[in-house]
Design a protein around this motif. Sequence first.
Motif, PDB file in Angstrom:
ATOM      1  N   LEU A 134      -6.682  18.989 -16.319  1.00  0.00           N
ATOM      2  CA  LEU A 134      -6.285  20.209 -15.626  1.00  0.00           C
ATOM      3  C   LEU A 134      -5.016  20.786 -16.240  1.00  0.00           C
ATOM      4  O   LEU A 134      -4.195  20.046 -16.810  1.00  0.00           O
ATOM      5  CB  LEU A 134      -6.041  19.922 -14.140  1.00  0.00           C
ATOM      6  CG  LEU A 134      -7.238  19.414 -13.331  1.00  0.00           C
ATOM      7  CD1 LEU A 134      -6.794  19.098 -11.900  1.00  0.00           C
ATOM      8  CD2 LEU A 134      -8.379  20.420 -13.333  1.00  0.00           C
ATOM      9  N   HIS A 135      -4.852  22.080 -16.112  1.00  0.00           N
ATOM     10  CA  HIS A 135      -3.638  22.747 -16.563  1.00  0.00           C
ATOM     11  C   HIS A 135      -2.598  22.724 -15.429  1.00  0.00           C
ATOM     12  O   HIS A 135      -2.940  22.737 -14.245  1.00  0.00           O
ATOM     13  CB  HIS A 135      -3.927  24.190 -16.969  1.00  0.00           C
ATOM     14  CG  HIS A 135      -4.806  24.307 -18.187  1.00  0.00           C
ATOM     15  ND1 HIS A 135      -4.376  23.975 -19.453  1.00  0.00           N
ATOM     16  CD2 HIS A 135      -6.094  24.719 -18.316  1.00  0.00           C
ATOM     17  CE1 HIS A 135      -5.346  24.174 -20.316  1.00  0.00           C
ATOM     18  NE2 HIS A 135      -6.406  24.622 -19.657  1.00  0.00           N
ATOM     19  N   GLN A 162      -0.832  25.089 -14.495  1.00  0.00           N
ATOM     20  CA  GLN A 162      -0.959  26.319 -13.732  1.00  0.00           C
ATOM     21  C   GLN A 162      -1.999  26.171 -12.603  1.00  0.00           C
ATOM     22  O   GLN A 162      -1.830  26.723 -11.510  1.00  0.00           O
ATOM     23  CB  GLN A 162      -1.347  27.475 -14.644  1.00  0.00           C
ATOM     24  CG  GLN A 162      -1.283  28.847 -13.974  1.00  0.00           C
ATOM     25  CD  GLN A 162      -1.589  29.969 -14.952  1.00  0.00           C
ATOM     26  OE1 GLN A 162      -2.091  29.735 -16.049  1.00  0.00           O
ATOM     27  NE2 GLN A 162      -1.266  31.201 -14.567  1.00  0.00           N
ATOM     28  N   THR A 163      -3.038  25.414 -12.865  1.00  0.00           N
ATOM     29  CA  THR A 163      -4.059  25.168 -11.845  1.00  0.00           C
ATOM     30  C   THR A 163      -3.460  24.426 -10.653  1.00  0.00           C
ATOM     31  O   THR A 163      -3.729  24.774  -9.496  1.00  0.00           O
ATOM     32  CB  THR A 163      -5.221  24.342 -12.436  1.00  0.00           C
ATOM     33  OG1 THR A 163      -5.764  25.012 -13.571  1.00  0.00           O
ATOM     34  CG2 THR A 163      -6.310  24.121 -11.397  1.00  0.00           C
ATOM     35  N   TRP A 196      -1.207  26.837  -8.637  1.00  0.00           N
ATOM     36  CA  TRP A 196      -1.953  27.741  -7.759  1.00  0.00           C
ATOM     37  C   TRP A 196      -2.556  26.998  -6.574  1.00  0.00           C
ATOM     38  O   TRP A 196      -2.654  27.547  -5.467  1.00  0.00           O
ATOM     39  CB  TRP A 196      -3.046  28.460  -8.543  1.00  0.00           C
ATOM     40  CG  TRP A 196      -2.522  29.635  -9.314  1.00  0.00           C
ATOM     41  CD1 TRP A 196      -2.429  29.764 -10.668  1.00  0.00           C
ATOM     42  CD2 TRP A 196      -2.018  30.855  -8.761  1.00  0.00           C
ATOM     43  NE1 TRP A 196      -1.889  30.978 -11.009  1.00  0.00           N
ATOM     44  CE2 TRP A 196      -1.625  31.680  -9.856  1.00  0.00           C
ATOM     45  CE3 TRP A 196      -1.844  31.340  -7.465  1.00  0.00           C
ATOM     46  CZ2 TRP A 196      -1.081  32.949  -9.682  1.00  0.00           C
ATOM     47  CZ3 TRP A 196      -1.304  32.610  -7.283  1.00  0.00           C
ATOM     48  CH2 TRP A 196      -0.935  33.395  -8.377  1.00  0.00           C
TER      49      TRP A 196
END
Length: 385
Positions: free
Chosen positions: A347-348, A350-351, A354
């Motif tokens: 996963l990033h 940023q994910t 959010w």
Amino acid sequence: MSEVAEVTPTDQNHIQALAIHISFRPITCLLLMFTSSVQSLGAGSQKGMSPAMARFWLSLQILFWALGAFLFFSLLYFPDLGLLLFWNVLIPVAPALLVVATGLWRNVCPLATTTLLPRHLGLSAKKIMPVEWQGKLSLLAVIALYVIVPLRHAIFNTNGQATAILLFLCALIGFGMGLIFDWKSGWCSTLCPVSPVEKLYGENTWMSMANAHCKECVNCSIPCPDSTPNFHPALPKKTVSHRLSSLLLVGGLPGFIWGWFHVPDHEGIDNLMVMLSVYEYPLIGTLVTLFLFLLIKPFTPAHWERKLVGTFAASAVSCYYWYRIPALLGFGRFAKDGMLIDLSTVLHQQTITWLCVGVTVFFFWWLVWRTPNKRSWSIRPAFKT
């Protein structure tokens, strides 16, 4: 000279299987004792509850008690597994559950089931705790919360046996209180260190559950957190202890949680400095948000009190998941502290951010913006006649 027999891999497997059987045999014995003890509760715990509903809740209580016993013995004999299940599975789920369905947890909590056994089995003296004592024990519960939780970094996060001893002591004290005081007044609604968090997070619960413990209402806790619609910590104002516990909890918890996540885990307490270090950031955070709460409160109209409490409650639980979700998934501040599964290569960042933003928006909507639904954690049973 006698020969020493060689231990083959097959023999080692048999020995390991026997060790596991012996280690978990106490769970089976305890479960049988517990089940036989609570069979008398099956014919309708609460007046007006159908036998089918009573059996449903009894089954859940036995199931969760068995899981609690399994977890306890895992902490003792298989600490890596026990620590993973307790601190990285059960505890991360708990705050969200307390926000959405406090009554569900109050019905099936293994510790509550244990401490209420004296009342169910007719062994309790059924004393009504004075209101002054309720306030003092509620204050003591908040203090215990602030003292015990930082010790996770120093002891409990990395020591399964120590965590098991902590749980055993809580059960022992709760059981002892249950032998003296009526229903939940001795532990669940006063001295339990989780009780303050239940009261703060559970102010706008999803629905009222049937009360799976109390057969009848004897006004053992005033006001009753289980049966008072939209209960929150600022409601009880009868004594100085009540007001002080509310102030420390509502004002201090958001900063306390923020500070807690800025402390790494230690492999035990080597010296006094390690002990002090686990309290430094939580104390600083507690003082900051407590000061902010004291600054805002005098300018808050009485009819906005629930909004103010809800804002600080949402801040606390949102702060918890803002740090806890990344740590669970391998994006934590301190290497593998509190990690359940490492998804940092999948996963990033940023994910994750959010996801945390979405969780924060949900909690503020649920606790602040959502209209109070005038529901209690559980349905009040009929008053004792």
